[in-house]
Design an enzyme around this catalytic site. Structure first.
Site, PDB file in Angstrom:
ATOM      1  N   SER A 102       0.914  -1.266   0.133  1.00  0.00           N
ATOM      2  CA  SER A 102      -0.053   0.010  -0.378  1.00  0.00           C
ATOM      3  C   SER A 102       0.579   0.895   0.345  1.00  0.00           C
ATOM      4  O   SER A 102       1.296   1.750  -0.618  1.00  0.00           O
ATOM      5  CB  SER A 102      -0.858   0.261   1.227  1.00  0.00           C
ATOM      6  OG  SER A 102      -1.773   1.168   1.089  1.00  0.00           O
ATOM      7  N   ASP A 243      -2.672   6.947  -3.301  1.00  0.00           N
ATOM      8  CA  ASP A 243      -1.343   5.779  -2.526  1.00  0.00           C
ATOM      9  C   ASP A 243      -1.084   4.522  -4.144  1.00  0.00           C
ATOM     10  O   ASP A 243      -1.205   3.966  -4.875  1.00  0.00           O
ATOM     11  CB  ASP A 243      -1.145   5.577  -1.866  1.00  0.00           C
ATOM     12  CG  ASP A 243      -2.802   3.815  -1.155  1.00  0.00           C
ATOM     13  OD1 ASP A 243      -3.561   3.047  -2.481  1.00  0.00           O
ATOM     14  OD2 ASP A 243      -2.820   3.081  -0.359  1.00  0.00           O
ATOM     15  N   ASP A 245      -1.471   1.605  -4.273  1.00  0.00           N
ATOM     16  CA  ASP A 245      -1.492   0.679  -4.795  1.00  0.00           C
ATOM     17  C   ASP A 245      -3.234   0.835  -4.748  1.00  0.00           C
ATOM     18  O   ASP A 245      -4.209   0.033  -5.341  1.00  0.00           O
ATOM     19  CB  ASP A 245      -1.921  -0.730  -3.431  1.00  0.00           C
ATOM     20  CG  ASP A 245      -2.832  -0.839  -2.726  1.00  0.00           C
ATOM     21  OD1 ASP A 245      -2.705   0.572  -1.588  1.00  0.00           O
ATOM     22  OD2 ASP A 245      -3.327  -1.534  -2.013  1.00  0.00           O
TER      23      ASP A 245
END
Length: 447
Positions: A102, A243, A245
Site C-alpha cells: 500500500s 497511494d 495500490d
C-alpha cells in the site's frame, strides 16, 4: 486468538525480512489454495501487484504454491487492489491476491487475499490459513494433470478501465476539467490516466514512472505536496493523489489545499442523499474521523457509525447494517454500490461528477463542515508492548479525564508498522495539544 502472519490488512513486512520471504509466499499460496479449492472445476486464482521490485519474487513464489495444489493462476501484472477484487468476481475466480504494501516504502511488501465475491477474508479464515501454513501441506500437493498452470491476462487492464468509467453517471463526462493525477509510481500508473482521459478530462500526470524503488517516494497520497505544487503550476481544477495500490485517494483543491477523507465522505453522502442513493441513514467511518463530520451529519439527519481503524472493519459494518458509503479519514473511501473495497479512482470519479454538476470550485464543494481541532502523533517503538506499560496506561487515563465528554481520545498500535498512534480532538486546541503531548512523552519514555 492472536494471528501469527496476518495483520489488519493481510500479511505485510520487509521483503526478505524476518517474515515476508519467498518461502512464506510459497506456503501462503499452498495454504490459501488448499482452503479455496472447491468443486470439480478447474480452480483459478487471480494475482495482481503494485510496482515494487520484490513483487516479481513474491508473485513467482505464490504462483508456485497455488499451482502446486492444483489452482490455475491468472497473472494481472501491475493493477490496483480494487481492480483485483473486481476481477476476482468478474473472472469467476475462486480467490484473488494483491501483492502490495500500500502506502509503505518500496522495501516493504505484502499479500492481500480476496474471497470469490471480491471481499477480504474474515479473521476466522485467515486463522485457518495460518494453521495450514504451519502444518505439513505435502498431502495437499496435486499430481499429474491436476497440477495448475499460469497465464498472463492481457485484457485485465481494459476490463477495469471500462468498469471504472461506468461508475460515472451516464449524463456526465469530464470534458473541460483540468485534472492533476498523482499515481504514486504505483499500481494505477497505467489504468487511472487512461480512464480519466477517455472520460474527457485534460490530465496532467505525475508519479507515473515506476522503477521498482520509487513507489510512494515524495509522491502519492502520503506526500500530497507534489500534487498540490502541480495543481498550482498548471492551474488545474483539482488534484487527485492515489497511494501505491490505489485503494486510497487524497484530493487537493484548486488552491493547492489538501481535502481529507472526512470532507470527501461528507460530499458523497450529501450528493447521494439528494439523488436518493444513500442507504442506511448515514455513513460508516472509523474512530479517527473528525467530530466535525459527526456533527455535520447529525444536522442533516444522518448518523455516523464508527468502527475500529481498518477499511475491512468499515466494510463489515456497512454490510451488516445496510450502509453504502463509508471510509477512513486517510482516504480509503468505500462505495459498496460499485466496489467491495476502497477504490481511489472510483471514489474520485464520484467527486468529479459533483464538481461537474455544481460547477463551483472544489474548495467550496469540499468545505462542508468546520473541523474540530484534532491532533495525531505517531510514535515509533522497537520492541515490546508500550500500551501495556503502567506509565502509559496512567497517561491515557489522565488524558481522558482532562478531555471529559468535550472531546475524544484514541490511542492504538498500528497494524502494519511498529508505531503507536495518538489522536486527540476537542474544541479547545490547547487542551488537545497538552493531552496528546503528555501521552506521546509517556510512550517515548517506555519505548
Amino acid at each position: 486468538m492472536a494471528r501469527k502472519y496476518f495483520g489488519t490488512d493481510g500479511i505485510r513486512g520487509l521483503a526478505n525480512g524476518t517474515k515476508l520471504t519467498p518461502e512464506l509466499a510459497l506456503k501462503v499460496g499452498m495454504a490459501a489454495g488448499t482452503k479455496f479449492v472447491r468443486g470439480d472445476h478447474r480452480n483459478r486464482v487471480v494475482i495482481g501487484k503494485d510496482t515494487r521490485r520484490s513483487g516479481y519474487m513474491i508473485e513467482q513464489a505464490l504462483t508456485a504454491g497455488f499451482t502446486a495444489v492444483g489452482m490455475d493462476v491468472y497473472l494481472l501484472g501491475p493493477m490496483p487492489t480494487p481492480a483485483v477484487a473486481m476481477l476476482t468476481r468478474s473472472l469467476r475466480a475462486d480467490l484473488g491476491v494483491m501483492i502490495s504494501a500500500s502506502h509503505n516504502p518500496y522495501d516493504d511488501n505484502g499479500i492481500k487475499l480476496f474471497r470469490p465475491d471480491g471481499y477480504k477474508l474474515s479473521d476466522q479464515i485467515e486463522l485457518e490459513i495460518e494453521k495450514l501454513i504451519d502444518s505439513d501441506m505435502t498431502r495437499y500437493l496435486a499430481k499429474g494433470r491436476d497440477i495448475g498452470r499460469a497465464h498472463r491476462d492481457e485484457e485485465a487492464r481494459t476490463r477495469y478501465i471500462e468498469y471504472a468509467k461506468r461508475t460515472l453517471p451516464r449524463n456526465i463526462d469530464l470534458s473541460g476539467l483540468r485534472v492533476v493525477l498523482d499515481c504514486a509510481n504505483g499500481a494505477a500508473y497505467k489504468v487511472a490516466p487512461i480512464a480519466l482521459w477517455e472520460l474527457g478530462a485534460e490530465v496532467f500526470t505525475i508519479g507515473a514512472e515506476p522503477d521498482g524503488f520509487n513507489i510512494n517516494y515524495k509522491v502519492g497520497s502520503t506526500a500530497p505536496e507534489a500534487v498540490a505544487a502541480k495543481v498550482k503550476e498548471v492551474r488545474a481544477d483539482i488534484g487527485i493523489a492515489l497511494d501505491g495500490d490505489a485503494d486510497r485517494v487524497i484530493i487537493v483543491d484548486e488552491k493547492g489545499h489538501v481535502v481529507d477523507g472526512d470532507q470527501f465522505m461528507a460530499v458523497i453522502a450529501e450528493s447521494w442523499l439528494e439523488r436518493q442513493m444513500l442507504t442506511g441513514g448515514g455513513i460508516v467511518a472509523t474512530v479517527m474521523s473528525n467530530l466535525g463530520l459527526e456533527r455535520h451529519l447529525t444536522k442533516l439527519g444522518l448518523t455516523l457509525e464508527r468502527t475500529q481503524v481498518g477499511d475491512r472493519y468499515v466494510l463489515e459494518a456497512m454490510r451488516s447494517k445496510g450502509f453504502n458509503v463509508g471510509g477512513e479519514q486517510s482516504g480509503h473511501i468505500i462505495l459498496s454500490d460499485f466496489t467491495t473495497t476502497g477504490d481511489g479512482l472510483v471514489a474520485a470519479l464520484q467527486l468529479l461528477a459533483v464538481l461537474k454538476q455544481m460547477d463551483r470550485p472544489i474548495s467550496e464543494i469540499c468545505a462542508r463542515f468546520e473541523k474540530v481541532p484534532q491532533l495525531l502523533r505517531s510514535v515509533k517503538f522497537k520492541a515490546g508492548k508500550p500500551l501495556e506499560h503502567k506509565q502509559v496506561i496512567q497517561a491515557i487515563a489522565d488524558g481522558q479525564a482532562l478531555l471529559g465528554t468535550a472531546g475524544r481520545l484514541v490511542v492504538r498500535a498500528s497494524g502494519t508498522e511498529p508505531v503507536i498512534r495518538v489522536m486527540g480532538e476537542a474544541d479547545d486546541a490547547m487542551l488537545v495539544e497538552t493531552v496528546v503531548g503528555q501521552i506521546e512523552a509517556a510512550i517515548r519514555e517506555v519505548a
